[in-house]
Design a protein around this motif. Structure first.
Motif, PDB file in Angstrom:
ATOM      1  N   ILE A  29       1.164   6.264  -0.035  1.00 41.56           N
ATOM      2  CA  ILE A  29       1.875   4.993   0.076  1.00 41.56           C
ATOM      3  C   ILE A  29       1.879   4.312  -1.288  1.00 41.56           C
ATOM      4  O   ILE A  29       0.823   4.106  -1.897  1.00 41.56           O
ATOM      5  CB  ILE A  29       1.222   4.064   1.111  1.00 41.56           C
ATOM      6  CG1 ILE A  29       1.164   4.747   2.485  1.00 41.56           C
ATOM      7  CG2 ILE A  29       1.991   2.750   1.222  1.00 41.56           C
ATOM      8  CD1 ILE A  29       0.430   3.938   3.539  1.00 41.56           C
ATOM      9  N   PHE A  30       3.081   3.961  -1.740  1.00 45.82           N
ATOM     10  CA  PHE A  30       3.269   3.185  -2.961  1.00 45.82           C
ATOM     11  C   PHE A  30       3.692   1.786  -2.509  1.00 45.82           C
ATOM     12  O   PHE A  30       4.866   1.556  -2.204  1.00 45.82           O
ATOM     13  CB  PHE A  30       4.332   3.836  -3.843  1.00 45.82           C
ATOM     14  CG  PHE A  30       4.005   5.255  -4.253  1.00 45.82           C
ATOM     15  CD1 PHE A  30       3.395   5.520  -5.468  1.00 45.82           C
ATOM     16  CD2 PHE A  30       4.307   6.320  -3.410  1.00 45.82           C
ATOM     17  CE1 PHE A  30       3.095   6.826  -5.850  1.00 45.82           C
ATOM     18  CE2 PHE A  30       4.009   7.631  -3.773  1.00 45.82           C
ATOM     19  CZ  PHE A  30       3.395   7.874  -4.995  1.00 45.82           C
ATOM     20  N   PRO A  31       2.751   0.831  -2.437  1.00 39.67           N
ATOM     21  CA  PRO A  31       3.018  -0.422  -1.732  1.00 39.67           C
ATOM     22  C   PRO A  31       3.916  -1.417  -2.459  1.00 39.67           C
ATOM     23  O   PRO A  31       4.499  -2.288  -1.806  1.00 39.67           O
ATOM     24  CB  PRO A  31       1.612  -1.025  -1.537  1.00 39.67           C
ATOM     25  CG  PRO A  31       0.651   0.088  -1.807  1.00 39.67           C
ATOM     26  CD  PRO A  31       1.340   0.965  -2.801  1.00 39.67           C
ATOM     27  N   GLU A  32       4.022  -1.317  -3.796  1.00 40.60           N
ATOM     28  CA  GLU A  32       4.761  -2.341  -4.516  1.00 40.60           C
ATOM     29  C   GLU A  32       5.344  -1.788  -5.809  1.00 40.60           C
ATOM     30  O   GLU A  32       4.916  -0.745  -6.309  1.00 40.60           O
ATOM     31  CB  GLU A  32       3.838  -3.519  -4.846  1.00 40.60           C
ATOM     32  CG  GLU A  32       2.674  -3.159  -5.740  1.00 40.60           C
ATOM     33  CD  GLU A  32       1.694  -4.301  -5.955  1.00 40.60           C
ATOM     34  OE1 GLU A  32       1.729  -5.259  -5.161  1.00 40.60           O
ATOM     35  OE2 GLU A  32       0.897  -4.230  -6.907  1.00 40.60           O
ATOM     36  N   GLU A  33       6.333  -2.512  -6.349  1.00 40.68           N
ATOM     37  CA  GLU A  33       6.887  -2.149  -7.648  1.00 40.68           C
ATOM     38  C   GLU A  33       5.797  -2.172  -8.707  1.00 40.68           C
ATOM     39  O   GLU A  33       4.972  -3.081  -8.734  1.00 40.68           O
ATOM     40  CB  GLU A  33       7.990  -3.127  -8.058  1.00 40.68           C
ATOM     41  CG  GLU A  33       9.334  -2.866  -7.445  1.00 40.68           C
ATOM     42  CD  GLU A  33      10.429  -3.680  -8.131  1.00 40.68           C
ATOM     43  OE1 GLU A  33      10.102  -4.529  -8.981  1.00 40.68           O
ATOM     44  OE2 GLU A  33      11.612  -3.463  -7.815  1.00 40.68           O
ATOM     45  N   SER A  34       5.824  -1.165  -9.584  1.00 42.27           N
ATOM     46  CA  SER A  34       4.784  -1.084 -10.610  1.00 42.27           C
ATOM     47  C   SER A  34       5.206  -0.085 -11.670  1.00 42.27           C
ATOM     48  O   SER A  34       5.969   0.835 -11.394  1.00 42.27           O
ATOM     49  CB  SER A  34       3.468  -0.637  -9.962  1.00 42.27           C
ATOM     50  OG  SER A  34       2.525  -0.246 -10.933  1.00 42.27           O
ATOM     51  N   ASP A  35       4.694  -0.248 -12.875  1.00 46.49           N
ATOM     52  CA  ASP A  35       4.843   0.796 -13.892  1.00 46.49           C
ATOM     53  C   ASP A  35       3.481   1.417 -14.222  1.00 46.49           C
ATOM     54  O   ASP A  35       3.324   2.070 -15.251  1.00 46.49           O
ATOM     55  CB  ASP A  35       5.524   0.264 -15.154  1.00 46.49           C
ATOM     56  CG  ASP A  35       4.750  -0.875 -15.811  1.00 46.49           C
ATOM     57  OD1 ASP A  35       3.665  -1.234 -15.318  1.00 46.49           O
ATOM     58  OD2 ASP A  35       5.239  -1.405 -16.834  1.00 46.49           O
ATOM     59  N   VAL A 170       8.867   2.735  -4.209  1.00 48.68           N
ATOM     60  CA  VAL A 170       8.113   1.891  -3.279  1.00 48.68           C
ATOM     61  C   VAL A 170       8.361   2.437  -1.878  1.00 48.68           C
ATOM     62  O   VAL A 170       9.515   2.487  -1.433  1.00 48.68           O
ATOM     63  CB  VAL A 170       8.553   0.412  -3.361  1.00 48.68           C
ATOM     64  CG1 VAL A 170       7.729  -0.438  -2.397  1.00 48.68           C
ATOM     65  CG2 VAL A 170       8.421  -0.121  -4.784  1.00 48.68           C
ATOM     66  N   GLY A 171       7.298   2.856  -1.210  1.00 47.06           N
ATOM     67  CA  GLY A 171       7.455   3.447   0.110  1.00 47.06           C
ATOM     68  C   GLY A 171       6.418   4.530   0.335  1.00 47.06           C
ATOM     69  O   GLY A 171       5.283   4.430  -0.156  1.00 47.06           O
ATOM     70  N   VAL A 211      -2.064   3.143  -5.295  1.00 43.45           N
ATOM     71  CA  VAL A 211      -1.487   4.148  -4.392  1.00 43.45           C
ATOM     72  C   VAL A 211      -2.544   4.416  -3.334  1.00 43.45           C
ATOM     73  O   VAL A 211      -3.718   4.595  -3.643  1.00 43.45           O
ATOM     74  CB  VAL A 211      -1.131   5.465  -5.112  1.00 43.45           C
ATOM     75  CG1 VAL A 211      -0.483   6.436  -4.144  1.00 43.45           C
ATOM     76  CG2 VAL A 211      -0.219   5.203  -6.307  1.00 43.45           C
ATOM     77  N   VAL A 212      -2.114   4.454  -2.060  1.00 50.62           N
ATOM     78  CA  VAL A 212      -3.048   4.603  -0.952  1.00 50.62           C
ATOM     79  C   VAL A 212      -2.685   5.834  -0.142  1.00 50.62           C
ATOM     80  O   VAL A 212      -1.504   6.103   0.107  1.00 50.62           O
ATOM     81  CB  VAL A 212      -3.013   3.350  -0.045  1.00 50.62           C
ATOM     82  CG1 VAL A 212      -4.012   3.485   1.104  1.00 50.62           C
ATOM     83  CG2 VAL A 212      -3.309   2.092  -0.859  1.00 50.62           C
TER      84      VAL A 212
END
Length: 217
Positions: A29-35, A170-171, A211-212
């Motif tokens: 899981i990529f919970p949010e926008e990030s670089d 994200v997702g 990342v989870v």
């Protein structure tokens, strides 16, 4: 016995910070926008690719561009890239050359993507949710380099870095597999994870940032 010995050897020589796990039933899981958030994947075998098949499943509600699978070498940042330009429009890069596949009437929800390519003909084939989207030609005679950095969640604009937050994923991503040959996508089972380059049942990876890993819904 050979598979058991290979597994023992891989565990003994894992790069620092890497883990190997059977991720059946799990997702990244990529919970949010990030670089800064991404997953690095380590291939079970490093070899030049004269053909390949890549499969993965993903869910997102993004409408902007984002990367699904980024395979970069020191000479070519888009050595092998699966990229979504907009909803229903998939870009495949090989050796920095792009073809675009457009999915008619894309459906909101999880997608099962498989793409194959062979050097001898240059033909790339994309399937979405077990249905063929089409075939296109690129990089006939080319060989995909072996010394690659493979990343989920970000698009590499340089080897292993130079991420753009507005191209981040994200997702959720799961069931990632990569083979060093063309697999018959027509006959590929929906729950096959047994790629000989990347194998979801014995995935070697490292998580960086937010990342989870969670059970699949």
């Amino acid at each position: 016995m050979e598979k058991l010995l290979l597994g023992v050897l891989l565990l003994a020589f894992l790069p620092e910070g890497m883990t190997q796990k059977d991720l059946r039933g799990k997702v990244f899981i990529f919970p949010e926008e990030s670089d800064t958030a991404y997953v690095t994947l380590i291939p079970r075998v490093r070899k030049p690719l004269r053909s390949f098949t890549l499969c993965l499943k993903a869910f997102t509600d993004l409408t902007r561009p984002y990367s699904l699978f980024s395979y970069s070498t020191k000479s070519k940042d888009n050595e092998l890239l699966l990229f979504v330009n907009k909803v229903g429009e998939y870009d495949l890069y090989i050796g920095n050359t792009k073809v675009t596949f457009k999915v008619p009437r894309p459906i909101y929800g999880p997608v099962h993507l498989c793409v194959s390519w062979e050097s001898v003909s240059g033909i790339a084939e994309l399937w979405v949710n077990s249905r063929p989207v089409g075939r296109k030609g690129l990089r006939r005679g080319y060989t995909v380099g072996q010394d690659a950095r493979i990343i989920l969640g970000q698009e590499q604009d340089s080897f292993g870095g130079k991420f753009d937050v507005k191209q981040s994923f994200v997702g959720e991503i799961w069931d990632v597999s990569l083979w060093d040959h063309v697999v018959s996508l027509k006959n590929l089972c929906f729950n096959c994870y047994t790629g000989n380059i990347l194998n979801w049942r014995a995935l070697i990876y490292r998580v960086k940032g937010y990342v989870v890993v969670k059970p699949k819904l």
